[in-house]
Design an enzyme around this catalytic site. Structure first.
Site, PDB file in Angstrom:
ATOM      1  N   ASP A   1       0.994  -1.134   0.092  1.00  0.00           N
ATOM      2  CA  ASP A   1      -0.025   0.067   0.063  1.00  0.00           C
ATOM      3  C   ASP A   1       0.865   1.045  -0.008  1.00  0.00           C
ATOM      4  O   ASP A   1       2.060   1.144   0.312  1.00  0.00           O
ATOM      5  CB  ASP A   1      -0.961  -0.003   1.183  1.00  0.00           C
ATOM      6  CG  ASP A   1      -1.671   1.256   1.516  1.00  0.00           C
ATOM      7  OD1 ASP A   1      -2.353   1.809   0.590  1.00  0.00           O
ATOM      8  OD2 ASP A   1      -1.559   1.682   2.509  1.00  0.00           O
TER       9      ASP A   1
ATOM     10  N   ASP B   1      -0.294   4.962   0.881  1.00  0.00           N
ATOM     11  CA  ASP B   1      -0.440   6.099   1.835  1.00  0.00           C
ATOM     12  C   ASP B   1      -0.737   5.574   3.127  1.00  0.00           C
ATOM     13  O   ASP B   1      -1.541   4.483   3.529  1.00  0.00           O
ATOM     14  CB  ASP B   1      -1.991   6.948   1.540  1.00  0.00           C
ATOM     15  CG  ASP B   1      -2.094   7.697   0.261  1.00  0.00           C
ATOM     16  OD1 ASP B   1      -0.949   8.536   0.136  1.00  0.00           O
ATOM     17  OD2 ASP B   1      -2.778   7.500  -0.526  1.00  0.00           O
TER      18      ASP B   1
HETATM   19  C1  XBP Z   1      -5.387   5.927   0.302  1.00  0.00           C
HETATM   20  C2  XBP Z   1      -6.680   6.891  -0.047  1.00  0.00           C
HETATM   21  C3  XBP Z   1      -6.607   8.138  -1.008  1.00  0.00           C
HETATM   22  C4  XBP Z   1      -5.814   9.227  -0.403  1.00  0.00           C
HETATM   23  C5  XBP Z   1      -5.869  10.491  -1.228  1.00  0.00           C
HETATM   24  O1  XBP Z   1      -6.013   4.932   0.635  1.00  0.00           O
HETATM   25  O2  XBP Z   1      -7.822   6.674   0.531  1.00  0.00           O
HETATM   26  O3  XBP Z   1      -7.929   8.617  -1.161  1.00  0.00           O
HETATM   27  O4  XBP Z   1      -6.340   9.255   0.991  1.00  0.00           O
HETATM   28  O5  XBP Z   1      -5.685  10.198  -2.626  1.00  0.00           O
HETATM   29  P1  XBP Z   1      -5.133   3.566   0.760  1.00  0.00           P
HETATM   30  P2  XBP Z   1      -6.625  10.737  -3.710  1.00  0.00           P
HETATM   31  O6  XBP Z   1      -4.044   4.082   1.583  1.00  0.00           O
HETATM   32  O7  XBP Z   1      -5.850   2.539   1.712  1.00  0.00           O
HETATM   33  O8  XBP Z   1      -4.652   3.245  -0.701  1.00  0.00           O
HETATM   34  O9  XBP Z   1      -6.989  11.984  -3.538  1.00  0.00           O
HETATM   35  O10 XBP Z   1      -5.802  10.643  -4.900  1.00  0.00           O
HETATM   36  O11 XBP Z   1      -7.568   9.738  -3.672  1.00  0.00           O
HETATM   37 MG    MG Z   2      -3.067   3.282   3.500  1.00  0.00          MG
END
Ligand code: XBP
Ligand code: MG
Length: 284
Positions: free
Chosen positions: A14, A16
């Site tokens: 993953d 973020d």
């Molecule tokens: C990541 C997200 C994303 C980010 C922002 O979740 O939910 O929406 O917060 O990115 P994960 P965007 O780590 O579970 O993949 O604004 O490009 O959506």
């Molecule tokens: Mg995440």
């Protein structure tokens, strides 16, 4: 006893919260800068953003929050167009933050990436964030040729049904040419863990700032970060908990080998906020 154990054939990351603290140090700040730039009167506090992270996807998160923002347009179509404009602005600002190295990799991430590369273990990315965000972050941290280090990169544009939907993981497995039982994922959030479980992929949880105390269930191991083995717990393999040093590939392999020992997971934590999915990704 279950079927014969398989060796670990790939590691799926993953982004973020897992690779870097991008939600805390990047996305929230960029959302607020976008609200200001487009003349919207609301801002997201750390606390509110923590609540909003239950909704995955930036556009979906914006639409969800507009339900309680008095200044948001009332017509659905206008809301969707505003959400898309805000999201474009947010991503541009996020890219500015990370492209200049503004957000470092979390501790232990670079070491584990290097170990996988050195030993030839294929890696993939399965994320709900936009590709531009991943590219800016990893180009700044790993160099312009970062993508060559991954067998495949699955982003929001590839898998529009976002976590906890398993689509991103299923696509990553397909591109890797592997069965679910042959890969291990690293996640930071309950929605990410749900996505893994729904795809049948074993998962290890490196808790991020926003999910430090969130209940997660069904992970092979859970701990505060890859930088140290301290504080990690593994219901699958208690003997492999509390070892010294960082969480290295050998440790991940031990947890993976013990995956059939894990007790059955408790009930689900999170459900997709499906009604907030935009009908179109771009204004007409
Ligand atoms: C990541 C997200 C994303 C980010 C922002 O979740 O939910 O929406 O917060 O990115 P994960 P965007 O780590 O579970 O993949 O604004 O490009 O959506
Ligand atoms: Mg995440």
């Amino acid at each position: 006893m279950c079927s014969a154990p398989t060796d670990l054939k790939a590691l799926i990351w993953d982004v973020d919260g897992t690779i870097a603290e991008t939600e805390r140090d990047g996305h929230r700040l960029a959302f607020n800068a976008a609200f200001e730039a487009l003349g919207m009167p609301w801002r997201w506090s750390e606390r509110r953003y923590g609540e909003l992270l239950r909704v995955t996807g930036g556009v979906e998160r914006l639409l969800h929050d507009m339900d309680v923002q008095p200044a948001a347009p009332t017509a659905l179509q206008e809301r969707e167009q505003l959400a898309l404009r805000l999201h474009r602005e947010k991503n541009a600002r996020y890219v500015q933050i990370v492209a200049t190295g503004g957000i470092a990799l979390r501790g232990g991430v670079r070491e584990l990436l290097d170990e996988c590369t050195a030993t030839g273990l294929p890696m993939a990315i399965a994320t709900t964030t936009s590709r531009s965000n991943v590219d800016a972050l990893l180009a700044a941290q790993l160099g312009a040729r970062w993508e060559a280090r991954f067998a495949c990169v699955v982003c929001a544009e590839d898998a529009p049904r976002k976590k906890p939907d398993p689509l991103a993981y299923r696509m990553a497995l397909q591109r890797l040419g592997l069965a679910a039982g042959e890969a291990l994922a690293i996640e930071d959030s309950p929605a990410g863990v749900e996505a893994c479980r729904a795809a049948g992929v074993s998962v290890v949880v490196t808790r991020s700032a926003y999910f430090a105390d969130a209940p997660v269930s069904g992970a092979l191991a859970t701990g505060p970060g890859l930088h140290s083995a301290e504080g990690w717990q593994s219901p699958a393999n208690r003997a492999a908990s509390g070892v010294a040093g960082r969480i290295d590939l050998a440790q991940l392999r031990r947890w993976f080998a013990a995956r059939f020992n894990a007790p059955p997971p408790a009930t689900d934590w999170v459900r997709t906020v499906a009604r907030h999915r935009p009908r179109r990704r771009r204004p007409a």
